[in-house]
Design an enzyme around this catalytic site. Structure first.
Site, PDB file in Angstrom:
ATOM      1  N   LYS A   1      10.383  -3.658   7.652  1.00  0.00           N
ATOM      2  CA  LYS A   1      11.147  -4.611   8.471  1.00  0.00           C
ATOM      3  C   LYS A   1      11.753  -5.720   7.628  1.00  0.00           C
ATOM      4  O   LYS A   1      12.375  -6.638   8.155  1.00  0.00           O
ATOM      5  CB  LYS A   1      10.243  -5.221   9.540  1.00  0.00           C
ATOM      6  CG  LYS A   1       9.592  -4.202  10.471  1.00  0.00           C
ATOM      7  CD  LYS A   1       8.635  -4.898  11.447  1.00  0.00           C
ATOM      8  CE  LYS A   1       7.933  -3.895  12.345  1.00  0.00           C
ATOM      9  NZ  LYS A   1       6.974  -4.564  13.277  1.00  0.00           N
TER      10      LYS A   1
ATOM     11  N   ARG B   1      -0.102  -1.667  -6.039  1.00  0.00           N
ATOM     12  CA  ARG B   1       0.871  -0.864  -6.796  1.00  0.00           C
ATOM     13  C   ARG B   1       2.250  -1.112  -6.203  1.00  0.00           C
ATOM     14  O   ARG B   1       2.423  -1.083  -4.980  1.00  0.00           O
ATOM     15  CB  ARG B   1       0.552   0.628  -6.747  1.00  0.00           C
ATOM     16  CG  ARG B   1       1.701   1.472  -7.306  1.00  0.00           C
ATOM     17  CD  ARG B   1       1.349   2.913  -7.509  1.00  0.00           C
ATOM     18  NE  ARG B   1       0.424   3.069  -8.617  1.00  0.00           N
ATOM     19  CZ  ARG B   1       0.041   4.256  -9.088  1.00  0.00           C
ATOM     20  NH1 ARG B   1       0.502   5.371  -8.530  1.00  0.00           N
ATOM     21  NH2 ARG B   1      -0.791   4.329 -10.090  1.00  0.00           N
TER      22      ARG B   1
ATOM     23  N   HIS C   1      -0.311  -0.354 -16.391  1.00  0.00           N
ATOM     24  CA  HIS C   1      -1.298   0.262 -15.492  1.00  0.00           C
ATOM     25  C   HIS C   1      -2.661   0.031 -16.143  1.00  0.00           C
ATOM     26  O   HIS C   1      -3.281   0.944 -16.694  1.00  0.00           O
ATOM     27  CB  HIS C   1      -1.009   1.751 -15.351  1.00  0.00           C
ATOM     28  CG  HIS C   1      -1.715   2.408 -14.207  1.00  0.00           C
ATOM     29  ND1 HIS C   1      -2.725   1.785 -13.499  1.00  0.00           N
ATOM     30  CD2 HIS C   1      -1.566   3.632 -13.636  1.00  0.00           C
ATOM     31  CE1 HIS C   1      -3.163   2.597 -12.553  1.00  0.00           C
ATOM     32  NE2 HIS C   1      -2.470   3.731 -12.607  1.00  0.00           N
TER      33      HIS C   1
ATOM     34  N   ARG D   1      -4.647   9.745  -7.400  1.00  0.00           N
ATOM     35  CA  ARG D   1      -5.841   9.382  -8.135  1.00  0.00           C
ATOM     36  C   ARG D   1      -6.155   7.887  -8.073  1.00  0.00           C
ATOM     37  O   ARG D   1      -7.290   7.491  -7.795  1.00  0.00           O
ATOM     38  CB  ARG D   1      -5.719   9.818  -9.611  1.00  0.00           C
ATOM     39  CG  ARG D   1      -6.075  11.257  -9.858  1.00  0.00           C
ATOM     40  CD  ARG D   1      -5.251  11.851 -10.961  1.00  0.00           C
ATOM     41  NE  ARG D   1      -3.826  11.802 -10.633  1.00  0.00           N
ATOM     42  CZ  ARG D   1      -3.230  12.696  -9.835  1.00  0.00           C
ATOM     43  NH1 ARG D   1      -3.902  13.674  -9.325  1.00  0.00           N
ATOM     44  NH2 ARG D   1      -1.935  12.593  -9.564  1.00  0.00           N
ATOM     45  N   THR D   2      -5.162   7.041  -8.323  1.00  0.00           N
ATOM     46  CA  THR D   2      -5.449   5.608  -8.367  1.00  0.00           C
ATOM     47  C   THR D   2      -5.891   5.091  -7.006  1.00  0.00           C
ATOM     48  O   THR D   2      -6.915   4.406  -6.885  1.00  0.00           O
ATOM     49  CB  THR D   2      -4.213   4.825  -8.853  1.00  0.00           C
ATOM     50  OG1 THR D   2      -3.810   5.332 -10.126  1.00  0.00           O
ATOM     51  CG2 THR D   2      -4.529   3.351  -8.986  1.00  0.00           C
TER      52      THR D   2
END
Length: 436
Positions: free
Chosen positions: A214, A235, A263, A186-187
């Site tokens: 890496k 995120r 959030h 969703r986000t």
């Protein structure tokens, strides 16, 4: 207060949301010499396009003004403001005062050859000094009632524009940098959809598709991404990761979830959902259920709800209760909080039921997760004890805490909640980039 006309919200909290009509205010015309085609033609012969700026004939135009109030907000030691010394220009009304010689010239603004997407969205009527312009958005603690009111007003405009036109190119030429080090549906998708519906483009990376595999540091990846984009959505699984990114980034960073921290954009869409579903936030009892210890969504939502007159109820196993530092922070702001381990006692007095899943990925072992798994499950039978007008919300994804049989209940708002998220994130992008 809200006014709905022909199925559309046209007025909320003193703001008119309806698109402007057409016509001319005849009160602005001088009574002694109303403009006529012949008069306008005669005057146009007298006034050259090269009329000097200090000519009295130029008094029919009021110049654009810049908002010069600088912003210097900080949060946790991070400078949030990357704006220049002024905000984007806002259009002023044209001065219709006739020049001293009695002649009258009606100067018209230059019209674009393409569609006016700002007018389509209706955001021109919302134009005002925007304190979120080019600022990082890391925590809901940056918000106040004025910012919330303006953001939600723009979100309403975004919703109406999408319903009518599908997309509006007010961010055409802008690029969103999407950096997701954790899985998301969703986000991530709503931010991408928000930018694309605004006419912008998206450059995205995940942990698996980037040089993080890496050994590249978060800071270096952010520096690279800001070179290609105008705004970054991040995120990351580590708390305070958004703050780390903001320290090294000269473009606005939006925190899309930093581990068990916050959030903030989810909290914005949650409050917007409550407003849309109930009509107000004040005076409600909001009950949060599930993994309150690890749930960054409830951490941000609880903080944001302190801006309103609400009662907060927490329902969770003893080991998953709301962290004490957050409880203390909210208590210091005067918001009433109550703690429970059973849903039965608090459900009858709940106005907003905010369910969350038990987050398996946050537990150190499968065994510890199994001890609390399935602690709460919302079914049609359980809902018989709830208010008829109660709203059921969930940040999603769900596991087994809400039965699929509840989906058809009109009180179930969690899928509408996900849709509202796109409109709120459209508004957040528009406001942060200075277009509303």
């Amino acid at each position: 207060k809200r006014v709905v006309l022909r199925g559309e919200t046209v007025y909320v909290d003193g703001k008119v949301l309806a698109e402007p009509g057409f016509g001319q205010d005849i009160r602005l015309q001088p009574p002694s010499s109303p403009p006529t085609p012949s008069r306008r033609k005669h005057v146009s012969q007298q006034v050259s396009p090269r009329t000097p700026m200090d000519s009295p004939h130029r008094k029919g135009i009021k110049r654009f003004r810049h908002n010069s109030e600088p912003t210097n907000g900080m949060i946790d030691g991070v400078h949030l403001d990357h704006s220049p010394s002024h905000q984007p220009s806002t259009l002023s009304d044209y001065d219709q005062t006739p020049p001293p010689d009695g002649s009258f010239v009606s100067f018209e603004p230059i019209q674009s050859t393409g569609p006016d997407f700002g007018a389509i969205a209706g955001i021109q009527s919302l134009s005002q000094r925007n304190s979120m312009y080019k600022q990082h958005f890391l925590s809901v603690n940056q918000m106040n009632k004025e910012k919330l009111r303006h953001l939600f007003m723009v979100a309403q405009k975004m919703r109406m524009a999408v319903k009518k036109h599908g997309s509006i190119d007010i961010l055409k030429g802008k690029v969103l940098g999407s950096m997701f080090y954790e899985v998301s549906t969703r986000t991530m998708c709503s931010f991408h959809a928000a930018m694309q519906r605004l006419g912008g483009a998206v450059v995205s990376m995940t942990k698996e598709s980037s040089s993080a595999m890496k050994g590249e540091s978060l800071e270096d990846s952010v520096r690279m991404m800001e070179s290609y984009t105008d705004i970054i959505v991040l995120r990351h699984p580590e708390p305070k990761s958004a703050k780390r990114a903001a320290i090294v980034c000269h473009k606005p960073v939006i925190n899309a979830g930093d581990g068990t921290g916050e959030h903030p954009s989810q909290a914005l869409l949650d409050v917007f959902t409550i407003r849309e579903e109930i009509g107000t936030v004040n005076g409600l009892t909001v009950t949060m259920v599930g993994d309150l210890k690890h749930g960054r969504t409830v951490h941000s939502l609880a903080r944001l709800l302190t801006k309103y007159r609400v009662k907060l109820c927490y329902v969770a196993p003893e080991c998953l209760q709301m962290p004490q530092d957050i409880v203390d922070e909210i208590n210091n702001k005067g918001t009433v909080q109550e703690t429970y381990t059973s849903l039965d006692e608090v459900l009858p007095k709940t106005d907003v039921l905010y369910m969350t899943r038990i987050q398996k990925e946050r537990f150190p072992s499968q065994e510890s997760y199994e001890k609390v798994r399935g602690s709460y499950k919302l079914t049609p039978h359980v809902l018989t004890r709830a208010k008829e007008k109660m709203v059921i919300m969930h940040p999603l994804p769900r596991v087994d805490e809400i039965s699929t049989e509840v989906d058809s209940d009109p009180r179930a708002a969690y899928f509408r909640q996900a849709e509202y998220g796109m409109y709120v994130r459209m508004a957040l992008l528009v406001v942060t980039l200075g277009y509303a």
